[in-house]
Design an enzyme around this catalytic site. Structure first.
Site, PDB file in Angstrom:
ATOM      1  NE  ARG A  29      -4.099  -2.021   2.302  1.00  0.00           N
ATOM      2  CZ  ARG A  29      -3.803  -3.507   2.544  1.00  0.00           C
ATOM      3  NH1 ARG A  29      -2.435  -3.448   3.650  1.00  0.00           N
ATOM      4  NH2 ARG A  29      -4.696  -4.315   3.039  1.00  0.00           N
ATOM      5  CG  ASP A  72      -7.897  -4.593   8.842  1.00  0.00           C
ATOM      6  OD1 ASP A  72      -7.929  -5.259   6.816  1.00  0.00           O
ATOM      7  OD2 ASP A  72      -7.169  -3.848   8.668  1.00  0.00           O
ATOM      8  NE  ARG A 121      -9.698  -7.983   2.890  1.00  0.00           N
ATOM      9  CZ  ARG A 121      -9.569  -7.066   2.337  1.00  0.00           C
ATOM     10  NH1 ARG A 121      -8.329  -6.326   3.542  1.00  0.00           N
ATOM     11  NH2 ARG A 121      -9.447  -6.372   1.173  1.00  0.00           N
ATOM     12  CG  HIS A 125      -5.416  -0.813   5.586  1.00  0.00           C
ATOM     13  ND1 HIS A 125      -6.937  -2.265   5.673  1.00  0.00           N
ATOM     14  CD2 HIS A 125      -6.050  -0.346   4.168  1.00  0.00           C
ATOM     15  CE1 HIS A 125      -7.136  -2.310   4.823  1.00  0.00           C
ATOM     16  NE2 HIS A 125      -6.595  -1.640   3.973  1.00  0.00           N
TER      17      HIS A 125
HETATM   18  N1  LIG Z   1      -8.852   1.739   2.938  1.00  0.00           N
HETATM   19  C1  LIG Z   1      -9.458   0.520   2.796  1.00  0.00           C
HETATM   20  O1  LIG Z   1      -9.015  -0.466   3.201  1.00  0.00           O
HETATM   21  C2  LIG Z   1      -9.478  -0.144   0.929  1.00  0.00           C
HETATM   22  C3  LIG Z   1      -9.699  -0.786   0.155  1.00  0.00           C
HETATM   23  C4  LIG Z   1      -9.716  -0.563  -0.697  1.00  0.00           C
HETATM   24  C5  LIG Z   1      -9.248  -0.270  -2.029  1.00  0.00           C
HETATM   25  N2  LIG Z   1      -8.653   0.786  -1.030  1.00  0.00           N
HETATM   26  C6  LIG Z   1      -7.717   1.958  -1.924  1.00  0.00           C
HETATM   27  O2  LIG Z   1      -9.333   2.479  -2.573  1.00  0.00           O
HETATM   28  C7  LIG Z   1      -8.890   3.894  -3.740  1.00  0.00           C
HETATM   29  C8  LIG Z   1      -9.494   2.955  -5.072  1.00  0.00           C
HETATM   30  O3  LIG Z   1      -9.711   1.923  -5.353  1.00  0.00           O
HETATM   31  P1  LIG Z   1     -10.654   0.944  -6.210  1.00  0.00           P
HETATM   32  O4  LIG Z   1      -9.925   0.088  -6.776  1.00  0.00           O
HETATM   33  O5  LIG Z   1     -11.742   1.963  -6.537  1.00  0.00           O
HETATM   34  O6  LIG Z   1      -9.251   1.619  -7.889  1.00  0.00           O
HETATM   35  P2  LIG Z   1      -9.800   1.993  -9.086  1.00  0.00           P
HETATM   36  O7  LIG Z   1      -9.261   2.499 -10.247  1.00  0.00           O
HETATM   37  O8  LIG Z   1     -10.865   1.197  -9.544  1.00  0.00           O
HETATM   38  O9  LIG Z   1     -10.677   3.766  -9.237  1.00  0.00           O
HETATM   39  C9  LIG Z   1     -10.077   4.773  -8.590  1.00  0.00           C
HETATM   40  C10 LIG Z   1     -10.745   5.778  -9.184  1.00  0.00           C
HETATM   41  O10 LIG Z   1     -10.657   7.179  -8.875  1.00  0.00           O
HETATM   42  C11 LIG Z   1     -10.355   7.990  -9.828  1.00  0.00           C
HETATM   43  N3  LIG Z   1      -9.789   9.462  -9.249  1.00  0.00           N
HETATM   44  C12 LIG Z   1      -8.197   9.265  -9.818  1.00  0.00           C
HETATM   45  N4  LIG Z   1      -7.797  10.461  -9.576  1.00  0.00           N
HETATM   46  C13 LIG Z   1      -9.117  11.089  -9.391  1.00  0.00           C
HETATM   47  C14 LIG Z   1      -9.421  12.807  -8.841  1.00  0.00           C
HETATM   48  N5  LIG Z   1      -8.260  13.758  -8.881  1.00  0.00           N
HETATM   49  N6  LIG Z   1     -10.832  12.992  -8.381  1.00  0.00           N
HETATM   50  C15 LIG Z   1     -11.203  11.870  -8.644  1.00  0.00           C
HETATM   51  N7  LIG Z   1     -11.489  10.967  -9.020  1.00  0.00           N
HETATM   52  C16 LIG Z   1     -10.063  10.643  -9.515  1.00  0.00           C
HETATM   53  C17 LIG Z   1     -10.306   7.098 -11.619  1.00  0.00           C
HETATM   54  O11 LIG Z   1     -10.287   7.912 -12.091  1.00  0.00           O
HETATM   55  C18 LIG Z   1     -10.846   5.687 -10.923  1.00  0.00           C
HETATM   56  O12 LIG Z   1     -12.100   5.806 -11.858  1.00  0.00           O
HETATM   57  C19 LIG Z   1      -7.244   3.025  -3.977  1.00  0.00           C
HETATM   58  O13 LIG Z   1      -6.625   4.272  -3.728  1.00  0.00           O
HETATM   59  C20 LIG Z   1      -7.530   1.540  -3.135  1.00  0.00           C
HETATM   60  O14 LIG Z   1      -5.852   1.078  -2.656  1.00  0.00           O
HETATM   61  C21 LIG Z   1      -8.409   1.112   0.220  1.00  0.00           C
END
Ligand SMILES: NC(=O)c1ccc[n+]([C@@H]2O[C@H](COP(=O)([O-])OP(=O)(O)OC[C@H]3O[C@@H](n4cnc5c(N)ncnc54)[C@H](O)[C@@H]3O)[C@@H](O)[C@H]2O)c1
Length: 307
Positions: free
Chosen positions: A86, A146, A149, A173
């Site tokens: 991450r 978490d 899971r 995380h």
């Molecule tokens: N906290 C957690 O437990 C957890 C769990 C799963 C995923 N995540 C994180 O969540 C994030 C998103 O994951 P995902 O699978 O949806 O990714 P994804 O690539 O499917 O979607 C990300 C989206 O963000 C958009 N984006 C990028 N820059 C942007 C901006 N400046 N303004 C607006 N939108 C913007 C992209 O166009 C894309 O549609 C990642 O960083 C991932 O690591 C966190």
């Protein structure tokens, strides 16, 4: 309630779907990719007659449409790919987080913000610092995921429903996630009475690696069904003002002997955001691990200043 979901990728769009299906408020889905949030919103509206929900969703590329939000969920940013940690996302997603905060907060100065983008603990700190919002109104989602899971892995091990399992994780995380065996129960029976120490440690390690396991299987992108369900569980506690205690990446002010850092702790959620950090009766080992996790996050947050 008006709820903005920033980022209409896998996590953002599934979170929007769950919010609309549950009727939790007016949803505004925004992304930088032209047409993507609009297309998802239209698709969700067309499912309304079948699923029987009100199609209260707008898709947009214009931050003006997010004005007056009560809750903003930030999922914008790159997800992990196989082999990535991450933390490898830090600099790219920090730039995105700064952009999102600068655009979304001026129109919604009274909002609560739930950060989802990774690395979660550091992005939550950055969102709070850049927004200038009160810290109890900016927090991150990780512990609910978490913990879910862990609940599944325990359920699978014992052949029971995950609904029979209670368990909570704290800390960061990532590798410094802390599982609390003494707090975990299955149908009310403490988990350590049901499995041996080696099994406990195996289940905890699989939970720590839970995200990476899915990333390796998917080969592109990361988990989104359980993450979006976790976000919506937090949103529900806030919107319905339930005062439920959930594990949240929250700003500490002396609880557990930890101050001025975001770390995963049990938090009471309501319309005010984090209304209380609940102090569980942790033993010395658990407390030490939590403090260590907090110091790790503090050091990484200091690195953000150089990006
Ligand atoms: N906290 C957690 O437990 C957890 C769990 C799963 C995923 N995540 C994180 O969540 C994030 C998103 O994951 P995902 O699978 O949806 O990714 P994804 O690539 O499917 O979607 C990300 C989206 O963000 C958009 N984006 C990028 N820059 C942007 C901006 N400046 N303004 C607006 N939108 C913007 C992209 O166009 C894309 O549609 C990642 O960083 C991932 O690591 C966190």
């Amino acid at each position: 309630m008006k709820i903005t979901v920033v980022g209409s990728g896998f996590v953002g769009q599934t979170a929007a779907m769950r919010l609309v299906e549950k009727g939790l408020g007016e949803v505004c889905l925004i992304d930088i990719i032209e047409g993507k949030p609009e297309g998802i919103a239209l698709d969700l509206k067309q499912a309304a007659a079948i699923e029987g929900y009100e199609p209260r969703i707008v898709g947009t590329n214009d931050y003006a449409d997010t004005a007056g939000s009560d809750l903003v969920v930030i999922t914008a940013g790159f997800p992990r790919q196989p082999g990535m940690s991450r933390m490898d996302l830090l600099s790219k997603n920090a730039a995105i987080m700064r952009d999102v905060i600068a655009n979304v907060v001026p129109g919604s100065p009274d909002t609560i913000v739930i950060v989802v983008s990774n690395p979660l603990d550091e992005m939550t700190f950055l969102a709070a610092r850049e927004s200038g919002l009160p810290r109890e109104r900016v927090f991150g989602m990780a512990g609910v995921l978490d913990s879910a899971r862990l609940r599944w892995f325990i359920a699978e091990e014992l052949g029971v429903s995950p609904n029979a399992v209670d368990a909570m994780t704290l800390g960061s995380h990532g590798d410094a996630m802390i599982a609390l065996p003494r707090q975990a129960t299955v149908n009310g029976t403490p988990l350590p009475e049901l499995v041996d120490e080696a099994t406990l440690q195996r289940l905890f390690q699989r939970t720590r690696d839970g995200g990476a396991e899915i990333v390796a299987l998917l080969k592109a992108g990361s988990a989104y069904y359980a993450p979006s369900a976790s976000v919506v569980a937090m949103a529900l506690a806030i919107i319905r003002d339930t005062k439920d205690v959930l594990p949240v990446c929250a700003w500490t002010t002396g609880q557990y002997g930890i101050s001025d850092v975001y770390v995963g702790v049990p938090a009471r959620l309501g319309r005010g955001g984090v209304e209380e950090i609940v102090e569980l009766d942790l033993n010395d080992e658990e407390l030490g691990a939590l403090r260590e996790a907090a110091e790790g996050i503090r050091a990484k947050c200091a690195d953000l200043a150089t990006l």
